[in-house]
Design a protein around this motif. Structure first.
Motif, mmCIF file in Angstrom:
data_model
loop_
_atom_site.group_PDB
_atom_site.id
_atom_site.type_symbol
_atom_site.label_atom_id
_atom_site.label_comp_id
_atom_site.label_asym_id
_atom_site.label_seq_id
_atom_site.Cartn_x
_atom_site.Cartn_y
_atom_site.Cartn_z
ATOM 1 N N GLY A 1 7.275 5.323 6.908
ATOM 2 C CA GLY A 1 5.951 5.936 6.941
ATOM 3 C C GLY A 1 4.925 5.198 6.122
ATOM 4 O O GLY A 1 5.196 4.161 5.520
ATOM 5 N N GLN A 2 3.723 5.760 6.113
ATOM 6 C CA GLN A 2 2.592 5.144 5.418
ATOM 7 C C GLN A 2 1.473 6.181 5.314
ATOM 8 O O GLN A 2 1.479 7.194 6.007
ATOM 9 N N GLN A 3 0.493 5.896 4.453
ATOM 10 C CA GLN A 3 -0.693 6.733 4.417
ATOM 11 C C GLN A 3 -1.478 6.603 5.725
ATOM 12 O O GLN A 3 -1.334 5.624 6.440
ATOM 13 N N TRP B 1 6.654 8.908 9.274
ATOM 14 C CA TRP B 1 6.247 9.895 8.268
ATOM 15 C C TRP B 1 4.830 9.568 7.805
ATOM 16 O O TRP B 1 4.604 8.576 7.115
ATOM 17 N N ILE B 2 3.860 10.378 8.164
ATOM 18 C CA ILE B 2 2.470 10.177 7.745
ATOM 19 C C ILE B 2 2.284 10.841 6.387
ATOM 20 O O ILE B 2 2.458 12.057 6.249
ATOM 21 N N SER C 1 -5.952 11.945 8.725
ATOM 22 C CA SER C 1 -4.565 12.119 9.178
ATOM 23 C C SER C 1 -4.506 12.510 10.648
ATOM 24 O O SER C 1 -3.649 12.023 11.396
ATOM 25 N N ASP C 2 -5.406 13.407 11.058
ATOM 26 C CA ASP C 2 -5.448 13.814 12.467
ATOM 27 C C ASP C 2 -5.708 12.612 13.373
ATOM 28 O O ASP C 2 -5.003 12.382 14.358
ATOM 29 N N ALA C 3 -6.761 11.877 13.033
ATOM 30 C CA ALA C 3 -7.149 10.730 13.860
ATOM 31 C C ALA C 3 -6.055 9.668 13.872
ATOM 32 O O ALA C 3 -5.759 9.075 14.913
ATOM 33 N N PHE C 4 -5.443 9.457 12.731
ATOM 34 C CA PHE C 4 -4.369 8.478 12.632
ATOM 35 C C PHE C 4 -3.187 8.872 13.516
ATOM 36 O O PHE C 4 -2.639 8.046 14.258
ATOM 37 N N LEU D 1 6.208 11.831 15.239
ATOM 38 C CA LEU D 1 5.290 11.837 14.096
ATOM 39 C C LEU D 1 5.482 13.093 13.265
ATOM 40 O O LEU D 1 5.750 14.174 13.800
ATOM 41 N N ILE D 2 5.322 12.945 11.944
ATOM 42 C CA ILE D 2 5.346 14.081 11.042
ATOM 43 C C ILE D 2 4.291 13.854 9.972
ATOM 44 O O ILE D 2 4.181 12.747 9.431
#
Length: 544
Positions: free
Chosen positions: A95-97, A134-135, A217-220, A235-236
């Motif tokens: 994951g990542q930011q 993992w977001i 986060s939504d847009a990503f 995705l999480i």
């Protein structure tokens, strides 16, 4: 697709040693990604690890399905989510930011690695292995994710960014951006991209990710679903309320055993130090390794005697208070960098985790913590690394006889050498000869003036220095005038460096993927996803 490997030494010695299986790094991890027997051992551990705490899989499937539907993920991803309900299903997680417009290229490469590994081990094990991204939406460092860098047509590195919507130090997933802020960001992106056959479609897709007061986060998540959903990437968002509810029991463990948990981290820190490596993430004996949300802000906790408080003593809780939050309002709690690996292990049957060099270094600090909670650190796998080199840049490298090592280690020297070679007037040699000739005749004269009067000698020294300064000034101006003949060549040389090593960093850590998707479509991305690439820790040069 033309691709070649290149040894790009990691900026983390621990990660470099782990990847190359040298030094003392291997002792800090229970498995090594290059050892097939370790993969088999990990599978056996997961199949028999009944003592380790883990979440109810049916509840996990429900939470993941709801979230992935909300962000527009594909049927392929939903099938993988459903497969997680089976006790035999394993996962590859990384994951990542959540970065603006998808963040840096390295985030795409991490997703590619996760998908590649899941596909490889699904075939090898003949069982379901699910790719999961993992977001880190719980992260509050807005300034780290609110921008991207692009290389403009004028050869300048430009920064596109969105401003913080409230100023409150809280999770990125809790900061919706206004439609005006998104429109301004999209306009900047539009201006930064050259006109191509792919541009309109790219911008339309990106615009579709930012509606309804979307957070970063939504847009990503929506963008990642568009890019990787067809490959089944699940995705999480770490800050999703339904996920927080699943984490309740693990939060209880982290709070109830906080002192011994912190002690286990301290032991690992000592092991890393004794192995001869620097500490990537500083650990303190009184650190709670948990955040709490209070009045919207995300606050890091530490222990003070029988209480938990933030640095400024804004909030103060007893252990019973925090345990109550874990049970009744787990969405008010949040993991830090040390507890996140444990929470990932609690939620998923992690066969392997995909990490960057810095992450590998701090995961080494968690080995004892995993064991403390009757878990075992999963196989740590370095993400794939790439540098994208376009055809024109490759031609320019050939033209100026530049290797990748030249660009990384001695670019200014090679650039100056080329410019010097174009100096048909031999300005450097001639000006140097003039200066030496002048000094050889004038300096003795000035020296002799001391016999007349010390003041006259001092005046002569000043006069000599001024004449030399004027010779150097004319040399500099003549060189500048000469170099203007080669402005086009200088721009080409500089573009090579800015393409490969912008801001003195690897390309993948600076540039956003949209510029490459805009120029070349997504064929290159599909190649990286669909061509089996060994996940071996080496850097690869991919020629577009």
């Amino acid at each position: 697709m033309q691709m070649e490997t290149f040894h790009w030494k990691k900026n983390q010695t621990l990660a470099e040693d782990y990847i190359t299986d040298k030094g003392n790094a291997k002792s800090l991890f229970p498995y090594h990604f290059g050892n097939v027997e370790d993969w088999q051992g990990r599978v056996q551990w997961l199949d028999g690890a009944n003592a380790a705490p883990h979440v109810d899989r049916k509840r996990l499937v429900g939470a993941l399905e709801a979230y992935n539907r909300r962000v527009g993920n594909t049927e392929e991803a939903l099938k993988h989510i459903a497969a997680l309900g089976d006790e035999g299903t394993l996962a590859i997680v990384g994951g990542q930011q959540a970065g603006l417009f998808g963040g840096q290229l390295m985030i795409l490469y991490k997703a590619i690695t996760i998908i590649q590994l899941a596909r490889e081990w699904r075939t090898k094990l003949q069982r379901a292995v699910v790719p999961i991204f993992w977001i880190a939406g719980e992260d509050h460092d807005f300034d780290e994710v609110n921008h991207v860098h692009v290389l403009s047509n004028t050869g300048q590195i430009e920064k596109l960014k969105v401003d913080h919507p409230s100023g409150i130090r809280t999770s990125v997933s809790r900061l919706p951006l206004s439609s005006e802020a998104w429109e301004e960001a999209l306009h900047k992106l539009d201006q930064s991209l050259m006109d191509t056959e792919f541009k309109a479609s790219l911008l339309e897709k990106m615009r579709s990710t930012v509606g309804d007061g979307a957070t970063l986060s939504d847009a990503f998540a929506r963008w990642m679903a568009m890019l990787f959903g067809e490959y089944g990437l699940v995705l999480i968002d770490a800050d999703e309320p339904s996920v927080r509810a699943l984490e309740s029991s693990m939060f209880e463990n982290l709070i109830e055993q906080n002192e011994s948990y912190a002690a286990s981290l301290m032991r690992s820190q000592a092991e890393v130090s004794q192995a001869g490596y620097g500490i990537q993430a500083e650990i303190h004996e009184d650190a709670a390794n948990l955040f709490v949300f209070a009045d919207g802000a995300r606050l890091l906790l530490h222990r003070e005697d029988e209480h938990f408080a933030d640095k400024k003593n804004t909030v103060r809780y007893t252990k019973a208070d925090l345990l109550d939050k874990a049970i009744s309002t787990p969405d008010q709690l949040s993991n830090n960098v040390m507890s996140r690996p444990l929470m990932q292990e609690y939620l998923f049957p992690v066969l392997a985790t995909v990490l960057g060099p810095g992450e590998i270094a701090y995961w080494a600090l968690t080995k004892q913590a995993f064991e403390h909670f009757h878990m075992r650190m999963p196989i740590v796998v370095p993400r794939l690394e790439f540098t994208l080199i376009e055809g024109t840049v490759k031609k320019q490298m050939n033209k100026y006889e530049l290797t990748l090592t030249d660009v990384l280690e001695r670019f200014d020297e090679r650039k100056q050498a080329w410019l010097d070679a174009q100096d048909t007037l031999q300005l450097n040699e001639r000006f140097q000869a003039v200066k030496e000739s002048f000094l050889s005749t004038y300096a003795p004269l000035v020296e002799s003036l001391g016999g007349i009067n010390p003041g006259v000698k001092k005046l002569g020294d000043t006069n000599l220095a001024k004449i030399v300064e004027q010779i150097d000034y004319l040399h500099h101006k003549a060189s500048e005038a000469s170099h203007t003949q080669f402005d086009a060549a200088i721009r080409q040389l500089d573009r090579v460096r800015l393409t490969i090593f912008p801001l003195a960093k690897p390309q993948e850590r600076v540039y956003n993927g949209c510029a490459y998707l805009n120029r070349y479509g997504n064929v290159w991305l599909q190649h990286l996803l669909e061509t089996p690439i060994p996940v071996d820790g080496t850097h690869r040069i991919y020629y577009l």
